[in-house]
Design an enzyme around this catalytic site. Structure first.
Site, PDB file in Angstrom:
ATOM      1  N   HIS A  24       1.036  -1.094  -0.105  1.00 25.04           N
ATOM      2  CA  HIS A  24      -0.074  -0.162  -0.235  1.00 25.04           C
ATOM      3  C   HIS A  24       0.730   1.114  -0.184  1.00 25.04           C
ATOM      4  O   HIS A  24       2.025   1.249   0.592  1.00 25.04           O
ATOM      5  CB  HIS A  24      -0.532   0.087   1.121  1.00 25.04           C
ATOM      6  CG  HIS A  24      -0.185   0.615   2.347  1.00 25.04           C
ATOM      7  ND1 HIS A  24      -0.098   1.252   2.781  1.00 25.04           N
ATOM      8  CD2 HIS A  24       0.748  -0.656   3.494  1.00 25.04           C
ATOM      9  CE1 HIS A  24       1.209   1.439   4.427  1.00 25.04           C
ATOM     10  NE2 HIS A  24       0.815   0.691   4.635  1.00 25.04           N
ATOM     11  N   CYS A  25      -0.410   2.126  -0.478  1.00 27.86           N
ATOM     12  CA  CYS A  25       0.820   3.813  -0.278  1.00 27.86           C
ATOM     13  C   CYS A  25       0.018   4.391   0.041  1.00 27.86           C
ATOM     14  O   CYS A  25      -0.635   4.182   1.462  1.00 27.86           O
ATOM     15  CB  CYS A  25       1.203   4.129  -2.071  1.00 27.86           C
ATOM     16  SG  CYS A  25      -0.245   4.360  -2.412  1.00 27.86           S
ATOM     17  N   ALA A  26      -0.156   6.067  -0.029  1.00 27.18           N
ATOM     18  CA  ALA A  26      -0.561   7.039   1.641  1.00 27.18           C
ATOM     19  C   ALA A  26      -2.266   6.545   1.483  1.00 27.18           C
ATOM     20  O   ALA A  26      -2.764   7.267   1.613  1.00 27.18           O
ATOM     21  CB  ALA A  26      -0.358   7.507   0.591  1.00 27.18           C
TER      22      ALA A  26
END
EC number: 2.7.1.211
Length: 665
Positions: A24-26
């Site tokens: 995942h990222c932000a």
């Protein structure tokens, strides 16, 4: 949000044992899936806690939102029994998955090369349209405008030069983009492109005639005769040469060190690539390119209206597969030598296909009673009419199915009209209702007729069929709908009833402090509209409204509001802030820069810290981002805009960290 429940729903929609890796990222989950056909797309689209999905670079991405995505990710990996992976591992896994489909891999390469060139080619095409207006006969009268008004002649000549530049030096643009894509120095690629169109060479458009006449000049090098042939208007040879150049350059970088590498690698790369270009690769790929192009032109000429109709019938379906990304390579060759090819037949077909999908979506607006669908249909139908169909197809037509297929049929019918008159374009442009600007002037009336037929057939057929379906559904579920309507009406009455807590003073209803109402720029740069950002999560407003800033240079990133840090990405590329009153702002530095794993970024804060407007959050190295091939745009997003009456962008042009960019009311 109940993160565990959301994770359960995601797992159910994705399918058991269908996810290879997850990260995942932000803002989003980044997944590599085994089979996208097994995904329950409808369940994800209708999930109230998810903001959307899309596929990019071999990754299936689910937009959850800042502050929630990490918690959903933790729950999902537990439920799915998947070992958490780094972004690099997901990226590598996506590449490996992609190796299973070599055709799509080639399409991806062509897309990466030509998509960055489209603005330049479109600009040239539209400027050429202006030239057509000025110089074409029988457009406004028996004579051209420049003949009727000679004072415009020099202006027309200048415009013609502007329009011709991108196409005259097309190999330079392609070589720059292709060399960058293949991992080489794009400026060496541009140099090789310039070599291929040097004025001392026989112009690429005249090579066939000069060769047939036996007048081709040659270099005689140690008994080897090398034709002095240019490559104007060529595509395939330039891509092949760019690949060779990138490989040679990287070879020399590997075996030459320090000052020797810096001094001799560019020279050796250009000399060897140049010799290979003019002796082997260029002539072979020119022949192959000519055979391919002539084959396509002959096939369309032979099939005529039938060929146009079949292509038009399936064009939007081709868009779904991504294969249309390879069309610019063919279109560019077709318009590079209109006198020989007759022009570009793909562009007119693409135009009627796009407006057909737009018209079908517009019909849905008048059929559906779902407010969310109405809103999406309004914006996406206009977008499709102007040439961008993905929002209309993915957001509306494919969900209902019948508008999409009716659009295909309408496109096929309109394309037959194009084929009867062999309508062609002489440049690229907006493939929609205003696409006439790129059409060869004598074909413009027929093109507009085909556009009108496509719109009318798609709209009327979708409306009639959709209404009949709606009527059947209404009869079958009338009692249930009446019950639901009563519940909704009661709920709305309760929600809209005035209370003693209602604020009556303008500007006080949101509870925002005056300082909260103004968001300042987090860094210096040039403001651009969010829709221009090369990431659908941001450009389509999935995360919320806002803007993007193109950084002037490497530098610091400052807090745009006062509040607490809800996000302080370990990789330093994203920050989330929440003010005391509840306003939420996301700062995202670059597109896909999460893949840099913190390289080029430094963070000065951590999650949970309290900051004041103007406090330093971190800094970034613009050169590192660009060298890695990522867009450096910095997005500033209001992620809970639905809680406010209005979010207005108030900045334009150049800004610095003290400039007000967004007002919230």
């Amino acid at each position: 949000m109940n993160h565990k429940e959301v994770a359960k729903r995601i797992h159910q929609a994705l399918g058991e044992d269908n996810v290879v890796t997850a990260a995942h990222c932000a803002t989003r989950l980044r997944l590599v899936v085994k089979d996208e056909a097994k995904i329950d797309q409808s369940a994800l689209d209708n999930d109230p806690d998810l903001k959307g999905t899309f596929q990019a670079n071999g990754q299936y991405q689910i937009i959850v939102g800042p502050g929630d995505v990490n918690k959903v990710y933790e729950e999902y990996t537990k439920i799915a029994d998947i070992k958490p992976a780094s972004k690099e591992e997901v990226k590598e896994s996506a590449k490996n998955q992609g190796k299973q489909n070599p055709v799509m891999a080639v399409i991806k390469v062509l897309s990466d090369i030509f998509v960055p060139l489209i603005p330049a080619l479109t600009a040239g095409g539209l400027i050429m349209a202006v030239n057509n207006v000025l110089t074409s006969e029988n457009l406004f009268g028996p004579e051209a405008l420049v003949a009727m008004y000679p004072a415009w002649a020099d202006f027309a000549d200048m415009i013609n030069m502007f329009a011709s530049a991108a196409f005259a030096f097309l190999p330079v643009l392609i070589a720059f983009s292709a060399t960058k894509r293949f991992g080489g120095n794009p400026y060496l690629g541009a140099t090789m492109g310039l070599i291929m169109v040097m004025p001392q060479l026989v112009n690429g458009y005249d090579v066939a005639n000069v060769t047939a006449a036996g007048e081709m000049p040659v270099w005689n090098i140690f008994g080897l005769e090398i034709a002095q042939a240019g490559y104007q208007g060529q595509v395939l040879p330039v891509i092949g040469v760019a690949w060779i150049l990138a490989k040679l350059e990287n070879f020399f970088h590997k075996y030459l060190k320090d000052a020797i590498d810096f001094t001799f690698t560019p020279m050796l790369t250009i000399i060897l690539t140049g010799m290979i270009t003019f002796t082997v690769v260029g002539p072979v790929l020119r022949t192959l390119s000519d055979l391919l192009l002539n084959g396509i032109v002959e096939a369309i000429s032979y099939l005529g209206a039938f060929g146009y109709g079949v292509f038009g019938l399936f064009y939007s379906a081709i868009v779904l597969t991504g294969l249309h990304q390879s069309f610019p390579a063919i279109e560019t060759a077709l318009i590079a030598d209109v006198a020989t090819t007759g022009g570009n037949f793909i562009f007119p077909i693409a135009s009627v296909a796009n407006v057909a999908q737009g018209a079908a979506t517009l019909a849905v607006y008048f059929i559906t009673k779902n407010e969310k669908t109405k809103g999406l249909a309004t914006s996406s139908s206009l977008s499709a009419m102007l040439g961008i169909t993905e929002p209309a197809m993915f957001g509306v037509n494919l969900k209902l199915k019948y508008p999409f297929f009716i659009g295909l049929i309408a496109s096929g019918i309109a394309s037959v009209i194009l084929g009867i008159f062999n309508v062609r374009s002489q440049s690229l442009g907006p493939a929609g209702v205003i696409g006439f600007v790129a059409i060869i002037p004598s074909f413009i009336p027929t093109f507009m007729l085909a556009i009108a037929v496509s719109i009318v057939v798609a709209f009327v057929a979708t409306y009639i069929y959709g209404k009949s379906i709606a009527k059947k559904e209404a009869k079958a579920t009338q009692a249930e709908k009446e019950k639901e309507a009563n519940v909704v009406a009661a709920h709305e009455t309760e929600e809209t009833a005035p209370t003693s807590e209602t604020n009556t003073v303008a500007g006080e209803s949101t509870g925002l402090a005056s300082d909260d109402k103004t968001i300042v720029a987090p860094l210096a740069g040039k403001v651009t509209a969010l829709e221009n950002v090369n990431d659908p999560v941001f450009s389509q407003g999935m995360m919320g409204p806002g803007l993007a800033i193109v950084p002037d240079a490497s530098g610091n990133v400052y807090a745009p509001i006062s509040g607490s840090l809800t996000i302080a990405s370990k990789t330093g590329h994203a920050y989330g802030l929440a003010s005391e009153s509840g306003l939420e702002v996301l700062i995202h530095i670059g597109i896909d820069t999460v893949n840099l794993n913190g390289r080029g970024f430094t963070s000065e804060v951590k999650q949970g810290d309290q900051v004041n407007k103007g406090d330093l959050l971190g800094n970034f190295d613009l050169a590192v981002i660009k060298e890695a091939g990522y867009d450096p745009d910095v997005m500033v997003i209001i992620t809970n805009a639905d809680q406010y009456d209005n979010v207005e962008v108030v900045a334009d042009g150049s800004v610095d960290e003290k400039t007000a960019i967004i007002e919230v009311k």
